[in-house]
Scaffold this motif. Sequence first.
Motif, mmCIF file in Angstrom:
data_model
loop_
_atom_site.group_PDB
_atom_site.id
_atom_site.type_symbol
_atom_site.label_atom_id
_atom_site.label_comp_id
_atom_site.label_asym_id
_atom_site.label_seq_id
_atom_site.Cartn_x
_atom_site.Cartn_y
_atom_site.Cartn_z
ATOM 1 N N LEU A 192 1.420 -1.269 0.175
ATOM 2 C CA LEU A 192 -0.108 0.169 -0.238
ATOM 3 C C LEU A 192 0.220 0.964 -0.225
ATOM 4 C CD1 LEU A 192 -2.841 -1.136 2.779
ATOM 5 C CD2 LEU A 192 -3.274 -0.598 -0.064
ATOM 6 N N GLU A 193 1.475 1.555 0.673
ATOM 7 C CA GLU A 193 2.767 2.418 1.066
ATOM 8 C C GLU A 193 3.540 3.136 0.025
ATOM 9 O OE1 GLU A 193 3.298 4.838 3.347
ATOM 10 O OE2 GLU A 193 5.263 5.609 2.896
ATOM 11 N N GLY A 194 3.425 1.319 -0.986
ATOM 12 C CA GLY A 194 4.686 1.706 -2.323
ATOM 13 C C GLY A 194 3.648 1.817 -3.364
ATOM 14 N N ALA A 195 2.541 2.236 -3.894
ATOM 15 C CA ALA A 195 1.256 2.668 -4.260
ATOM 16 C C ALA A 195 1.898 4.028 -4.248
ATOM 17 C CB ALA A 195 0.136 2.107 -4.241
ATOM 18 N N VAL A 196 1.234 4.117 -2.497
ATOM 19 C CA VAL A 196 0.910 5.165 -2.609
ATOM 20 C C VAL A 196 2.101 6.320 -2.979
ATOM 21 C CG1 VAL A 196 0.586 7.274 -0.255
ATOM 22 C CG2 VAL A 196 -0.415 4.709 -0.469
ATOM 23 N N THR A 197 3.492 5.901 -2.191
ATOM 24 C CA THR A 197 4.445 6.450 -2.425
ATOM 25 C C THR A 197 4.752 7.060 -4.342
ATOM 26 O OG1 THR A 197 5.309 5.288 -0.227
ATOM 27 C CG2 THR A 197 6.764 7.023 -1.764
ATOM 28 N N SER A 198 4.504 5.663 -4.724
ATOM 29 C CA SER A 198 4.184 6.155 -6.072
ATOM 30 C C SER A 198 3.906 7.080 -6.739
ATOM 31 C CB SER A 198 4.715 4.695 -6.789
ATOM 32 O OG SER A 198 5.274 3.552 -6.196
ATOM 33 N N GLY A 199 2.738 7.499 -6.141
ATOM 34 C CA GLY A 199 1.485 8.285 -6.869
ATOM 35 C C GLY A 199 0.523 8.065 -7.315
#
Lengths: 160, 566
Positions: free
Chosen positions: B399-406
Amino acid sequence: MSGSLVYSAASSLRFSEVTSLPQPKINRSRNGTAKFPTGARSFKASAQTLNAEPYVTESVRRRVSSLYELLKVNETASLTEIKTAYRSLAKVHHPDASESDGRDFMEIHKAYATLADPTTRAIYDSTLGFRRRRVHAGAMGRPAGRVYTSTRRWETDQCW
Amino acid sequence: MAEQEYTVASDSENTGEEKSSSSPPPSLPEIAVGIDIGTSQCSIAVWNGSQVNILRNTRNQKLIKSFVTFKDEVPSGGVTNQLSHDQEMLTGASIFNMKRLIGRVDTDPVVHAAKNLPFMVQTLDIGVRPFIAALVNNAWRSTTPEEVLAIFLVELRLMAETSLKRAVRNVVLTVPVSFSRFQLTRIERACAMAGLHVLRLMPEPTAIALLYAQQQQMTSHDNMGSGSERLAVIFNMGAGYCDVAVTATAGGVSQIKSLAGNAIGGEDILQNMMRHIAPQPQEASSSSTAALRVATQDAIHKLSSEDNAQIEVGDKISKVLDRSEFEEVNEEVFKECERLVTQCLRDARVEGCDIDDVIMVGGCSCIPRVREVVKKVCKKDEVYGGVNALEGAVRGAALEGAVTSGIHDPFGSLDLLTIQATALAVGVRGNGNRFVTVIPRNTMVPARKDLFFTTVNDGQKEALVVVYEGEGGESVEENHLLGYFKIVGIPEAGRGVPEINVCMDIDASNALRVFAAVLMPGCSSPVVPVVEVRMPTVDDGHGWCAQALNAKFGSALDLVTLQRKM
């Protein structure tokens, strides 16, 4: 990448903006930071430091006159309203959510930390003192944000 | 396409480039994958556009044993290598428990505990890196925890690339709360060796917190604006580490209020039990030790659901273990769990009765006594059931990966944010041999704080800034050395006159920078150029540099905190 380096070198020091007092120590104490218990000092950074706030020029800091305005809440806002406002602003200004460098968010967090604690909030309110009515009037003149409650309160009642 | 800019990547051996807090170019946002590198098991997951998808290896496993076997020319890890039985991992040819060893020196008790493992962990007890080797064709082949982790990560990466049919470069990894910044650089180093670019290293319980925030948002969409905030305690105990977090969640925003962690976990419980069952020490790489390890592990698992378990190892050991015996042998471990939860609650300034949910994840969260202890401290009867104990961390990381990738999700499933807090305090050596905290533990990240120091000697022209990190112990020795630099060109003045401003900045990707400026009374700008240093700068993990500095300079370049005049 390189942006962060440039940014810090150019902007971390705005010592020239310091009011031209010859004695830095006096200057710091005059800034009022020392007079408050620790929690309260967060809303007034001392001017002479690397941590100095003046270069939070961009969006948040410059146009606000109180922490309430920073959080876009009413001065009589409840803790819940303050928390909700903080979270809404976090989603906009947190570096993970925007291109910003985190300075704005740090200011927002400081405001939140001050206002979320009843003790520091009371101290802060007392420093607002004479400005209160003016600030409040100014805030009321703004278009209501999404975190803004539109209920009538005793201040508004007293206006008319 | 615009011509690529030629920029010099900063000389960081860890990533080859600075961790960026901004999202990748908008044209083709690569969704970062989430990796949970566990002491015993790893998993990898990615946001697939509508939900988190945990990737599987060719044998259809989601949870992959963390080990690398060295044999012949090519080492192979748990992703590709199928073990015919558990004991095969215990012949000395396989290295495992990398996460317990990475970035630790040979005086560390955690490294000493690893000497009971079948591969070689040699310590000279002088505070340098331990010597680690695998037994290959009756010869010890040396390696490092970073190398082992990198080999494993390459396999994970290839597996993900096959599965996703694209190149995988950006990752979000979960790490233990108690990891020092030096250990984090070792993890980044391993990732760089594996061709992975680290966007975030998330403390494990904060990954769980993000997943919880998403679940709360999904279930309570209606009252999002009302600010109804839920306080949760997240307890995560795996094979190597025990981590605790207190988080306040509402409207998809998870604010970490406090973190606590220690290198204590299932491995300690396992070794305690092995010592209990077979008190006389045996050759660590012998097959009987391997059999004992496997049998003990099975018995411990069984004791989570049953009152007693039978252990049979060859014809020498035959024993029935009951649960109370198990609990007695591991009393210290459970006490430490209790202490961590208590400390975390205290640091968050909340009482057990304020807690809405208790979330327990990690393999050891199945142990009845651990559940009891945590529930007791948090004054809850039930444990939150919405998070899978073994998959929560990797889901949160994805989830953090997706959020941080914008990445944006039209249904608002990614309208999430974790507001992190620092797990350890950072500060400098001052006032003699004291650790002077600049940014305390559990400070919201991003953070920027500063302190004023001054000289201790008349006419002192130089000063050493020695940066430490730790739980905030009073003397510097209780903390980890992160780096040091010298401030030069201080104008000649009496002691206590020059003002040295030390400022620390932690950005959203947890990168720490230390600034130092020299100010003189009556002069409103720094008298010499400001020094900016990215930390950590030490690349060896030992404290010898501090001793060397002390031997060379004594207190000649010391600093003391400046007493402010009221």
